[in-house]
Design a protein around this motif. Structure first.
Motif, mmCIF file in Angstrom:
data_model
loop_
_atom_site.group_PDB
_atom_site.id
_atom_site.type_symbol
_atom_site.label_atom_id
_atom_site.label_comp_id
_atom_site.label_asym_id
_atom_site.label_seq_id
_atom_site.Cartn_x
_atom_site.Cartn_y
_atom_site.Cartn_z
ATOM 1 N N UNK A 18 -30.011 -1.239 -3.395
ATOM 2 C CA UNK A 18 -28.747 -1.941 -3.216
ATOM 3 C C UNK A 18 -28.484 -2.165 -1.745
ATOM 4 N N UNK A 19 -27.811 -3.241 -1.412
ATOM 5 C CA UNK A 19 -27.515 -3.566 -0.020
ATOM 6 C C UNK A 19 -26.548 -2.554 0.555
ATOM 7 N N UNK A 20 -26.674 -2.281 1.852
ATOM 8 C CA UNK A 20 -25.787 -1.336 2.504
ATOM 9 C C UNK A 20 -24.393 -1.904 2.682
ATOM 10 N N UNK A 21 -23.467 -1.020 3.056
ATOM 11 C CA UNK A 21 -22.082 -1.438 3.187
ATOM 12 C C UNK A 21 -21.921 -2.489 4.272
ATOM 13 N N UNK A 22 -22.721 -2.370 5.359
ATOM 14 C CA UNK A 22 -22.605 -3.341 6.446
ATOM 15 C C UNK A 22 -22.927 -4.737 5.989
ATOM 16 N N UNK A 23 -23.975 -4.888 5.175
ATOM 17 C CA UNK A 23 -24.354 -6.204 4.681
ATOM 18 C C UNK A 23 -23.285 -6.756 3.761
ATOM 19 N N UNK A 24 -22.690 -5.886 2.977
ATOM 20 C CA UNK A 24 -21.646 -6.335 2.050
ATOM 21 C C UNK A 24 -20.442 -6.850 2.816
ATOM 22 N N UNK A 38 -26.964 -4.596 14.844
ATOM 23 C CA UNK A 38 -25.923 -3.703 14.357
ATOM 24 C C UNK A 38 -25.977 -3.513 12.853
ATOM 25 N N UNK A 39 -26.921 -4.111 12.193
ATOM 26 C CA UNK A 39 -27.002 -3.962 10.745
ATOM 27 C C UNK A 39 -28.449 -3.779 10.307
ATOM 28 N N UNK A 40 -28.616 -3.217 9.128
ATOM 29 C CA UNK A 40 -29.956 -2.976 8.612
ATOM 30 C C UNK A 40 -30.646 -4.299 8.319
ATOM 31 N N UNK A 67 -36.422 2.855 6.968
ATOM 32 C CA UNK A 67 -35.303 2.805 6.022
ATOM 33 C C UNK A 67 -34.461 4.080 6.131
ATOM 34 N N UNK A 68 -35.133 5.222 6.212
ATOM 35 C CA UNK A 68 -34.418 6.493 6.301
ATOM 36 C C UNK A 68 -33.615 6.610 7.591
ATOM 37 N N UNK A 69 -34.063 5.906 8.633
ATOM 38 C CA UNK A 69 -33.304 5.894 9.891
ATOM 39 C C UNK A 69 -32.123 4.939 9.832
ATOM 40 N N UNK A 70 -32.045 4.158 8.772
ATOM 41 C CA UNK A 70 -30.959 3.197 8.630
ATOM 42 C C UNK A 70 -31.212 1.877 9.326
#
Length: 342
Positions: A18-24, A38-40, A67-70
């Motif tokens: 699922x997309x991260x909160x920043x992308x949403x 500033x975003x994944x 991915x684990x590093x964000x």
């Protein structure tokens, strides 16, 4: 990985996160899109073999670390047949992934055609060919781990008693040949009179065939095997001889068999690409150099249970050569020619 490999589409598994909160938040109406840094970053990978296969497993490991590093969102498809490869690439590009990673040795032309159709997407692909300025968003990489392979050969030469070494590879293509040739060069540093039995199984993932080929080489007098493919170390274990690993470290799985391994670290390659995409500076350049030892792209695995069993003077020679490789005073030859039995 070869230009001419063909795989059947055996249960292609796609893992979606699922997309991260920043992308949403960025997708919400009225909000400006934030800078990439500033975003994944959305990254997708397309593999023609299972992620357990040693070559692909190193790419998968590096992607999961990012991915684990964000730093990235990461999805992938495995067991993708060559006939299906272009379609899967296009699906990921259409889905908004900004960096697509894979290995296109069997689909070079199709992959570069996809890249031309999606100029705003970066493509980092395992390839036997060089960058093409006509496709500025397509950068090739390869596992140039000849440095570590050479060092593993120095150890192998000291450990063979029969001076007869078996070598089992997938296909006789540059990606395999250069590692075998570097290994042979290392062996000759400590055992110049060694003979080599060389065989290719015509597959990237056929452990039973690799094992049977290795058995034949043992019957032919080999007391040490170069395990470029899965299955070779199993044969060595069963017959009570030694093996040298490639790309991954299997010493824990074969503690009495695998005396040394040349490891590939894909992290420098992928991390460089991620940084360039985020900075908007990704371009068609050869990422193969990031697999060199001096760039952290390869290393000799710890000896594990063989610590202290390799002669001290040989390990001193390994340390000396490793230092010279890293400081640039010694260069391991990149020889892509097909190795022959001798």
């Amino acid at each position: 990985m070869p230009r001419n490999k063909v795989f059947s589409a055996v249960s292609r598994r796609t893992v979606l996160k699922s997309a991260g909160a920043g992308a949403a938040l960025a997708a919400m109406a009225g909000l400006p899109t934030r800078a990439f840094a500033q975003e994944a970053l959305k990254v997708a990978a397309v593999y023609t073999v299972p992620v357990e296969q040693q070559w692909v497993s190193r790419i998968h490991k590096a992607a999961n670390a990012a991915k684990d590093r964000g730093e990235i969102e990461y999805v992938y498809s495995e067991n993708t047949s060559n006939n299906d490869y272009e379609r899967v690439m296009r699906e990921y590009a259409e889905a908004g992934h900004k960096l697509i990673v894979g290995e296109v040795f069997g689909v070079e032309d199709a992959a570069r055609a996809v890249a031309r159709d999606y100029p705003d997407v970066a493509f980092l692909m395992g390839s036997s060919f060089k960058p093409d300025e006509a496709v500025p968003n397509f950068a090739p990489f390869d596992n140039y781990i000849q440095d570590a392979s050479y060092l593993s050969g120095i150890i192998a030469g000291a450990m063979t008693k029969s001076k007869n070494i078996g070598m089992v590879g997938g296909y006789p293509i540059p990606e395999v040949n250069r590692l075998m040739n570097a290994f042979v060069a290392g062996v000759k540093e400590t055992a110049p009179d060694t003979k080599f039995q060389v065989a290719f199984i015509g597959s990237w993932f056929d452990p039973p065939k690799a094992k049977e080929t290795a058995f034949a080489q043992i019957d032919g007098g080999a007391d040490l095997l170069y395990a470029e493919r899965f299955g070779v170390s199993d044969a060595a274990k069963e017959r009570g001889i030694l093996a040298v690993g490639n790309v991954i470290d299997t010493q824990a799985d074969y503690p009495e068999t695998v005396v040394a391994s040349a490891l590939w670290h894909f992290e420098p390659t992928l991390d460089k690409a991620i940084a360039e995409v985020k900075a908007g500076t990704f371009k068609a350049e050869d990422y193969g150099v990031y697999s060199f030892m001096k760039n952290g792209g390869c290393s000799l695995a710890p000896l594990g249970t063989f610590e202290g069993k390799v002669p001290a003077d040989v390990m001193a020679k390994v340390a000396e050569k490793e230092k010279a490789i890293k400081d640039g005073s010694f260069t391991v030859e990149i020889n892509d020619a097909e190795p022959k039995s001798s």
